[in-house]
Design an enzyme around this catalytic site. Structure first.
Site, mmCIF file in Angstrom:
data_model
loop_
_atom_site.group_PDB
_atom_site.id
_atom_site.type_symbol
_atom_site.label_atom_id
_atom_site.label_comp_id
_atom_site.label_asym_id
_atom_site.label_seq_id
_atom_site.Cartn_x
_atom_site.Cartn_y
_atom_site.Cartn_z
ATOM 1 C CG LEU A 36 -2.009 -0.923 1.414
ATOM 2 C CD1 LEU A 36 -2.562 -0.831 2.833
ATOM 3 C CD2 LEU A 36 -3.101 -0.591 0.407
ATOM 4 C CD GLU A 63 -10.334 -3.299 6.221
ATOM 5 O OE1 GLU A 63 -9.231 -3.877 6.290
ATOM 6 O OE2 GLU A 63 -11.160 -3.502 5.321
ATOM 7 C CE LYS A 101 0.161 -0.471 6.750
ATOM 8 N NZ LYS A 101 1.155 -1.302 7.399
ATOM 9 C CG ASP A 124 3.147 -3.422 13.563
ATOM 10 O OD1 ASP A 124 3.622 -3.776 12.463
ATOM 11 O OD2 ASP A 124 3.801 -2.812 14.424
ATOM 12 C CE1 TYR A 146 -4.916 -7.996 6.361
ATOM 13 C CE2 TYR A 146 -5.193 -7.351 4.066
ATOM 14 C CZ TYR A 146 -4.375 -7.748 5.113
ATOM 15 O OH TYR A 146 -3.042 -7.904 4.901
ATOM 16 C CE LYS A 194 3.632 3.071 8.296
ATOM 17 N NZ LYS A 194 4.245 1.889 7.797
ATOM 18 C CB CYS A 244 25.424 -2.687 44.266
ATOM 19 S SG CYS A 244 23.840 -1.846 44.396
ATOM 20 C CB CYS A 292 24.635 -0.772 48.704
ATOM 21 S SG CYS A 292 24.833 -2.385 47.927
ATOM 22 C CB CYS A 350 22.910 -5.610 44.275
ATOM 23 S SG CYS A 350 23.297 -5.125 45.962
ATOM 24 C CB CYS A 391 21.172 -3.011 48.473
ATOM 25 S SG CYS A 391 21.137 -1.885 47.085
HETATM 26 S S1 IVH Z 1 -5.094 -4.086 2.458
HETATM 27 C C1 IVH Z 1 -4.630 -4.408 -1.919
HETATM 28 N N1 IVH Z 1 -5.786 -3.994 5.003
HETATM 29 O O1 IVH Z 1 -0.186 -3.576 5.611
HETATM 30 C C2 IVH Z 1 -4.735 -4.745 -0.503
HETATM 31 N N2 IVH Z 1 -3.510 -4.357 4.480
HETATM 32 O O2 IVH Z 1 1.713 -1.615 3.973
HETATM 33 C C3 IVH Z 1 -3.597 -4.227 0.270
HETATM 34 N N3 IVH Z 1 -2.067 -4.657 6.451
HETATM 35 O O3 IVH Z 1 1.561 -5.723 3.760
HETATM 36 C C4 IVH Z 1 -3.599 -4.563 1.688
HETATM 37 N N4 IVH Z 1 -3.644 -4.447 7.962
HETATM 38 O O4 IVH Z 1 -0.359 -6.887 4.825
HETATM 39 C C5 IVH Z 1 -4.776 -4.146 4.125
HETATM 40 N N5 IVH Z 1 -6.546 -3.904 7.209
HETATM 41 C C6 IVH Z 1 -5.546 -4.074 6.328
HETATM 42 C C7 IVH Z 1 -4.223 -4.305 6.737
HETATM 43 C C8 IVH Z 1 -3.226 -4.437 5.779
HETATM 44 C C9 IVH Z 1 -2.361 -4.657 7.763
HETATM 45 C C10 IVH Z 1 -0.714 -4.827 5.905
HETATM 46 C C11 IVH Z 1 -0.663 -5.568 4.616
HETATM 47 C C12 IVH Z 1 0.443 -4.915 3.821
HETATM 48 C C13 IVH Z 1 0.780 -3.715 4.599
HETATM 49 C C14 IVH Z 1 0.748 -2.528 3.653
#
Ligand code: IVH
Length: 673
Positions: free
Chosen positions: A84, A115, A117, A119, A231, A319, A413, A416, A431, A436
């Site tokens: 993305l 949605e 994102k 991690d 997703y 982000k 330490c 002390c 320690c 202490c």
């Molecule tokens: S959509 C065309 N939805 O974020 C569809 N990606 O930088 C593209 N990721 O590697 C992805 N949560 O794996 C989508 N709710 C979400 C996501 C998501 C995490 C990850 C995805 C991708 C990275 C993009």
């Protein structure tokens, strides 16, 4: 004929186990108790051991059944797994909107889905006629690694669709995209266990999830609390919904885990509002997210817009401000913990990370500094994640100029001056001087804290002063403090002194469980203390407990049991217990009438993710104190224990007017009785 019956029983069991697994791990709304679920699984394994030829890859027994691999095979994705483009501000989002609206006017009237994102690590899940047949990593987007056996261990993954007998069928071919990760609460539990065993804790959930999925031995992957959310549909030979919003509902219907935090927005204006609201919400999530993904709801329009390089135009990632920054290590210092463990931390050139100025960051332990080769005056990367203390990720060696110096663990330490000790092969340095002052300060801080003796008004500054003035040499000395002692200290007038002495006196009536917590025995937190109080009823009885008696308690392994024995074997601690008794602290946990316990007669329903307890641990805890756990809310329910991301049970509880408890309140309910 008998064979046929047995085979039918096996098939029915498989279906049932899949369904209950789905209720538990995907819907977070189990219908049967853990014991009943285990019984079904046991019976399934029994039949399978009589007829190994009946074992199929989609059997619930096969989640962690595969042999270790030598390496992962490569696998080509049916379509490229795209990434993305990133946006960093509302303005970036508006620019994106204008750009794509110029390409296709339909964008102006379009709805969007926002949605989280997640991690974690992208996973690509293949199903053939409803059977999970392959799971892969993203790799370079074209070719990934085949990690089927590892993905199979994730309990939120449907091994077979439909998961419920009457659920919708999957198309012949279905490839779904999702993200695998570890919930924050599960991550903390995992680290607590490692620390109790004297092992190195993991640094963050993302790397732990990534490392776990790339284990060659699926048994290891199975031992990590991985979960996932889906997703997108990468490929399908059936009818696929026309909008992203319907697609999420469709995946959910099929039995895939899907976030509850997606929002449908009618236009860009609403998208911006929703994104703004997330600035606060991001810190309250049960898992880590690093931003939001904004998607055109109309999937045909998304596809029509095409790509720029590997990024589809119809979706964008917003982000969050980085929770990572680079700065300089001015110095490396060492903290002394309550049990004498030495913990190094970096004194930093102050730097702003995600809206907070960070001046210090933990370096975890001395091995970490050595393994990462972090030196004084190094430029380093620092991360702040969730509520976790900031930590140093590692140095940027390219920026060294020769002034950097290696750190040497202290031989004495820092508080002390007593010689430090380190056992070869173990991570912590200690320690070992029981007198202490720094250890005493940490001990006092713990002793007076909210979950222990709860002495209001006795903060860290005062604790330090009391120790520095020599007024307190162990925690029991708090109870012999006199007005004249306190009046000597700066800022102490009569009223304040009186209030504090009252608070100290009041704390003498705390129940046994809190006194046990307050002692600060390694590994004995509030929950373990409640169990110990319920089992032993007095400090004397606990002090006499044998290793066998301790390990016989549910949840008490060899490490914690030994730590309890060691604590009471230490003459200084024996002395302390005697002194506490002399000042009147010797609570008895009386056995309730007919063995009744604090939660006897009460029925609890748990919903959502709790901050410290896993669902199993919370259920065990309730049962251990005489309560019942039920999976559905009814007028018979006494309390609903509420975590984050609760299910429909929360609404039901509100409708029926059932009282709601937090995890904290549940613990109080037990401790109070
Ligand atoms: S959509 C065309 N939805 O974020 C569809 N990606 O930088 C593209 N990721 O590697 C992805 N949560 O794996 C989508 N709710 C979400 C996501 C998501 C995490 C990850 C995805 C991708 C990275 C993009």
């Amino acid at each position: 004929m008998e064979e046929k019956q047995l085979k039918d029983e096996l098939d029915a069991l498989k279906q049932e186990i899949h369904f209950h697994n789905y209720r538990y791990h995907v819907l977070d709304d189990p219908l049967v108790s853990d014991a009943e679920f285990d019984r079904m699984l046991k019976r399934l394994k029994e039949i399978e051991s009589q007829h190994p030829e009946w074992i199929t890859p989609d059997s619930p027994s096969q989640r962690a059944g595969a042999e270790p691999a030598e390496r992962f095979k490569k696998t080509r994705h049916p379509r490229p797994i795209l990434s993305l483009a990133n946006a960093f501000s509302n303005q970036d989002l508006l620019d994106w909107f204008e750009r794509i609206a110029k390409l296709d006017e339909r964008v102006r009237g379009s709805a969007f889905v926002v949605e989280p994102k997640f991690d974690g690590l992208t996973v690509v899940l293949h199903y053939q006629n409803g059977m999970f047949i392959r799971g892969a990593t993203r790799g370079d987007g074209e070719i990934g690694e085949d990690i089927t056996s590892n993905i199979r261990t994730i309990r939120a993954l449907p091994l077979r669709i439909p998961v419920k007998a009457d659920g919708p069928r999957a198309p012949g071919t279905l490839v779904v995209r999702g993200e695998a990760f570890i919930n924050l609460a599960d991550f903390e539990t995992l680290n607590q266990k490692l620390e109790e065993q004297g092992l190195k804790p993991y640094q963050n959930p993302r790397n732990t999830a990534a490392g776990s999925l790339r284990q060659l031995d699926p048994q290891l992957t199975a031992s990590r609390p991985l979960t996932m959310l889906t997703y997108a549909i990468v490929a399908s030979d059936g009818d696929v919904p026309r909008t992203q919003w319907e697609l999420l509902a469709y995946l959910r219907e099929l039995g895939f885990p899907v976030t509850r935090y997606a929002t449908l927005c009618k236009d860009m204006q609403e998208v911006l509002q929703v994104c703004d609201a997330w600035q606060d919400q991001r810190n309250d999530m049960p898992y880590e997210i690093d931003g939001l993904v904004i998607k055109l709801n109309d999937l045909a329009l998304q596809a029509a817009l095409g790509f720029v390089g590997k990024d589809p135009r119809g979706a964008i990632a917003l982000k969050f401000p980085a929770k990572e920054a680079t700065t300089k290590v001015e110095d490396i210092k060492v903290n002394v913990g309550r049990t004498g463990v030495l913990t190094p931390y970096a004194v930093l050139d102050p730097v702003e990370i995600g809206g907070v100025t960070v001046k210090q960051a933990t370096l975890h332990n001395f091995d970490y500094i050595r393994d990462k080769d972090i030196r004084i005056k190094d430029r380093v990367r620092v991360k702040r994640a969730g509520d976790v203390i900031p930590y140093v990720i590692g140095p940027i060696p390219e920026l060294r100029n020769g002034t950097e110096t290696a750190f040497v663990p202290p031989e004495h330490c820092p508080s002390c001056g007593a010689p430090t000790e380190h056992i070869e092969g173990e991570v912590p340095w200690y320690c070992v001087n029981a007198a202490c002052p720094e250890q005493l300060i940490r001990n006092l801080e713990h002793f007076v804290s909210k979950g222990a003796m709860n002495i209001v008004g006795l903060g860290i500054r005062l604790v330090q002063e009391l120790v520095q003035h020599g007024l307190v040499k162990d925690v029991a000395d708090l109870y012999t403090l006199k007005e004249s002692d306190l009046l000597e200290l700066e800022g102490f007038a009569e009223k304040k002194t009186g209030n504090l002495l009252d608070a100290i006196r009041e704390s003498k009536t705390q129940p046994l469980s809190r006194v046990i917590t307050a002692l600060g025995i390694r590994g004995v937190g509030e929950v373990a203390a409640i169990d110990l109080a319920a089992r032993f009823h007095s400090l004397d009885a606990l002090a006499q407990a044998s290793y066998e008696e301790l390990t016989a308690l549910e949840g008490f392994g060899p490490n914690i049991s030994q730590a309890i024995l060691d604590w009471f074997a230490n003459p200084r601690n024996q002395d302390l217990v005697r002194k506490l008794k002399e000042v009147g602290i010797d609570p008895l946990e009386t056995e309730k009438d007919g063995g009744s316990q604090p939660l006897t007669g009460m029925t609890f329903v748990i919903t959502g993710t709790l901050p410290h307890f896993s669902r199993d641990a919370a259920s065990d805890f309730i049962r251990a104190h005489g309560g019942k756990v039920s999976s559905s809310v009814s007028s018979q329910t006494s309390y609903v224990v509420l975590g984050s991301e609760p299910g429909s049970k929360y609404e039901k509880a509100q409708q029926l007017g059932i009282p709601i408890l937090s995890e904290e309140e549940l613990k109080t309910l037990v401790a109070k009785e």
